[in-house]
Design a protein around this motif. Structure first.
Motif, short mmCIF file in Angstrom:
data_model
loop_
_atom_site.label_atom_id
_atom_site.label_comp_id
_atom_site.label_asym_id
_atom_site.label_seq_id
_atom_site.Cartn_x
_atom_site.Cartn_y
_atom_site.Cartn_z
N SER A 105 -62.86 -29.62 26.22
CA SER A 105 -61.55 -29.85 26.96
C SER A 105 -61.61 -29.70 28.47
O SER A 105 -60.82 -30.54 29.25
N VAL A 106 -62.71 -28.97 29.02
CA VAL A 106 -62.62 -28.79 30.38
C VAL A 106 -63.87 -29.65 30.84
O VAL A 106 -63.73 -30.10 32.21
N VAL A 107 -64.84 -29.45 30.37
CA VAL A 107 -66.20 -30.20 31.04
C VAL A 107 -66.28 -31.57 30.71
O VAL A 107 -66.87 -32.35 31.41
N ARG A 108 -65.66 -32.06 29.66
CA ARG A 108 -65.59 -33.33 29.40
C ARG A 108 -64.35 -33.79 28.59
O ARG A 108 -64.05 -33.93 27.40
N PRO A 109 -63.10 -33.73 29.45
CA PRO A 109 -61.76 -34.01 28.85
C PRO A 109 -61.83 -35.41 28.03
O PRO A 109 -62.13 -36.40 28.41
N GLY A 110 -61.03 -34.94 27.01
CA GLY A 110 -60.98 -36.28 26.11
C GLY A 110 -62.19 -36.59 25.11
O GLY A 110 -62.09 -37.38 24.02
N HIS A 111 -63.16 -35.62 25.08
CA HIS A 111 -64.18 -35.73 24.07
C HIS A 111 -64.27 -34.45 23.01
O HIS A 111 -65.02 -34.34 22.29
N GLU A 112 -63.33 -33.53 23.30
CA GLU A 112 -63.22 -32.18 22.72
C GLU A 112 -62.61 -32.53 21.12
O GLU A 112 -62.02 -33.43 20.80
N PRO A 113 -63.27 -31.83 20.20
CA PRO A 113 -62.76 -32.15 18.68
C PRO A 113 -61.40 -31.87 18.53
O PRO A 113 -60.71 -30.80 19.41
N LYS A 114 -60.69 -32.06 17.39
CA LYS A 114 -59.41 -31.69 16.95
C LYS A 114 -59.71 -30.31 16.25
O LYS A 114 -60.96 -30.06 15.57
N LEU A 115 -58.93 -29.19 16.54
CA LEU A 115 -58.97 -28.15 16.22
C LEU A 115 -58.64 -27.60 14.83
O LEU A 115 -57.65 -28.36 14.43
N SER A 121 -49.92 -31.76 16.43
CA SER A 121 -50.22 -32.00 17.73
C SER A 121 -51.54 -33.05 17.70
O SER A 121 -52.26 -32.79 16.53
N ASP A 122 -51.69 -33.78 18.63
CA ASP A 122 -52.98 -34.64 18.71
C ASP A 122 -54.12 -33.69 19.02
O ASP A 122 -55.27 -34.59 18.99
N LYS A 123 -53.99 -32.29 19.23
CA LYS A 123 -55.04 -31.77 19.41
C LYS A 123 -55.45 -30.89 18.14
O LYS A 123 -56.74 -30.31 18.30
N ARG A 124 -54.90 -31.26 17.05
CA ARG A 124 -55.17 -30.54 15.84
C ARG A 124 -55.72 -31.41 14.90
O ARG A 124 -55.06 -32.52 14.55
N ALA A 125 -56.66 -30.93 13.76
CA ALA A 125 -57.20 -31.69 12.73
C ALA A 125 -56.02 -31.55 11.77
O ALA A 125 -55.30 -30.70 11.41
N ALA A 126 -55.68 -32.68 10.94
CA ALA A 126 -54.82 -32.41 9.79
C ALA A 126 -55.53 -33.51 8.74
O ALA A 126 -56.56 -34.36 8.95
N PRO A 127 -55.44 -33.19 7.49
CA PRO A 127 -56.05 -33.97 6.24
C PRO A 127 -55.42 -35.27 6.54
O PRO A 127 -54.52 -35.64 7.20
N ALA A 128 -56.26 -36.30 5.76
CA ALA A 128 -56.02 -37.71 5.96
C ALA A 128 -54.72 -37.97 5.13
O ALA A 128 -53.95 -37.26 4.55
N ASP A 129 -53.87 -39.04 5.81
CA ASP A 129 -52.57 -39.33 5.47
C ASP A 129 -52.66 -39.32 3.87
O ASP A 129 -53.45 -39.98 2.97
N GLY A 130 -51.39 -38.76 3.26
CA GLY A 130 -51.31 -38.79 1.75
C GLY A 130 -50.62 -37.77 1.40
O GLY A 130 -49.87 -37.17 1.90
#
Length: 303
Positions: free
Chosen positions: A45-55, A203-212
């Motif tokens: 998120s610091v060295v390549r903003p926008g390429h970090e994975p969802k946490l 948050s758009d920074k967090r991983a979530a299970p697939a919609d369902g």
């Protein structure tokens, strides 16, 4: 400060592979405290903003999980632009040596310092007079996961979640995947339909299970004395009502009396029931919700 064994990693999710590494570090230096060094925010998120994975978890959860996994201390290093520009020599002298490591445990592909100039060999050379270095496979776990490869990684867990494969995610984590937050005020549609829900924004920074729709449990974080409650969990954007915000909405089975607004809760996902559906009307939605609740009740409570 007395000597320690320092384990360095992002530790996102603190999965079985991470826990195995911490156990191995203690076995290597059984008389020394284990210090888990992690970085926040995610370096990309610091060295390549926008390429970090969802946490897979937030920082507080990560620290608590590392402590539960056996870390005697968790050292959180703020990953800033200035930190990313440190030389490998500066990282060792200003970050590592103050922890008095007798041994440092890292992944085989560990890189550090500006432009990832430092390697495991660099670390060994810089620490030659101060500490030993052990490089191991941070994504290897003793569990044979789905597909039989026996490899566990945060990336694979994210992939499983994105597919709604809660079972595989739980196998690699060594526990059900969970999502925590403070209950927010929603549209109150669930209460009007007879299924009041505790709503968490994603948050758009967090991983979530697939919609369902999922079977799971809801627990109040600040009330460990209360048992987890069986819940029907919806992940999605309320397609029937043309919603836009991603939410995790939990209906505690057979409970319409709960007041959970502004309460910190954790939702634990047990199994996926179905995908999201856009219904033609309210009656069809209520019928399906009743069917979902009956199935989830049977799965969780046997009734």
């Amino acid at each position: 400060m007395s000597e320690s064994v320092v384990v360095i990693g992002n530790f996102d999710g603190v999965h079985l592979g991470h826990r195995a590494v911490l156990e191995h570090a203690r076995e290597l230096e059984p008389g020394l405290p284990v210090v888990a060094m992690t970085f926040w925010p995610h370096p990309l998120s610091v060295v390549r903003p926008g390429h970090e994975p969802k946490l897979l978890c937030d920082l507080d959860e990560r620290v608590a999980l590392l402590q539960a996994a056996g870390a005697d201390r968790v050292e959180v290093v703020p990953f800033t632009k200035e930190f990313s520009e440190q030389s490998p020599e500066s990282f060792v002298s200003s970050i590592l040596l103050p922890l008095s490591p007798a041994r440092v445990v890292v992944g085989q592909n560990f890189r550090f310092g500006h432009s990832a100039a430092g390697t495991v060999d660099t670390l060994r050379e810089l620490g030659r007079e101060h500490f030993k270095v052990t490089a191991i496979d941070l994504v290897r776990s003793p569990l044979h996961t789905h597909g039989g490869s026996g490899r566990t990684s945060s990336t694979r867990i994210r992939e499983a979640l994105a597919e709604g494969d809660i079972d595989t995610a739980a196998q690699m984590l060594g526990r059900p995947y969970s999502f925590a937050g403070t209950v927010v005020h929603g549209d109150r549609r669930g209460r009007e339909l007879g299924f009041p829900t505790a709503n968490l924004t994603v948050s758009d920074k967090r991983a979530a299970p697939a919609d369902g729709v999922y079977a799971g449990w809801l627990e109040q974080i600040d009330r460990p004395d209360l048992a987890p409650m069986p819940a029907a969990i919806s992940v999605g954007r309320n397609p029937t009502f043309d919603g836009t915000d991603l939410r995790v909405e939990s209906y505690v089975l057979d409970r319409t009396d709960l007041e959970l607004y502004d309460v910190r809760v954790r939702v634990l996902f047990v199994s996926r029931i179905r995908g999201q559906i856009k219904f033609d009307g309210i009656e069809a939605l209520i019928t399906q919700m009743n069917d979902d609740v009956d199935l989830i009740r049977q799965q969780l409570t046997g009734r």
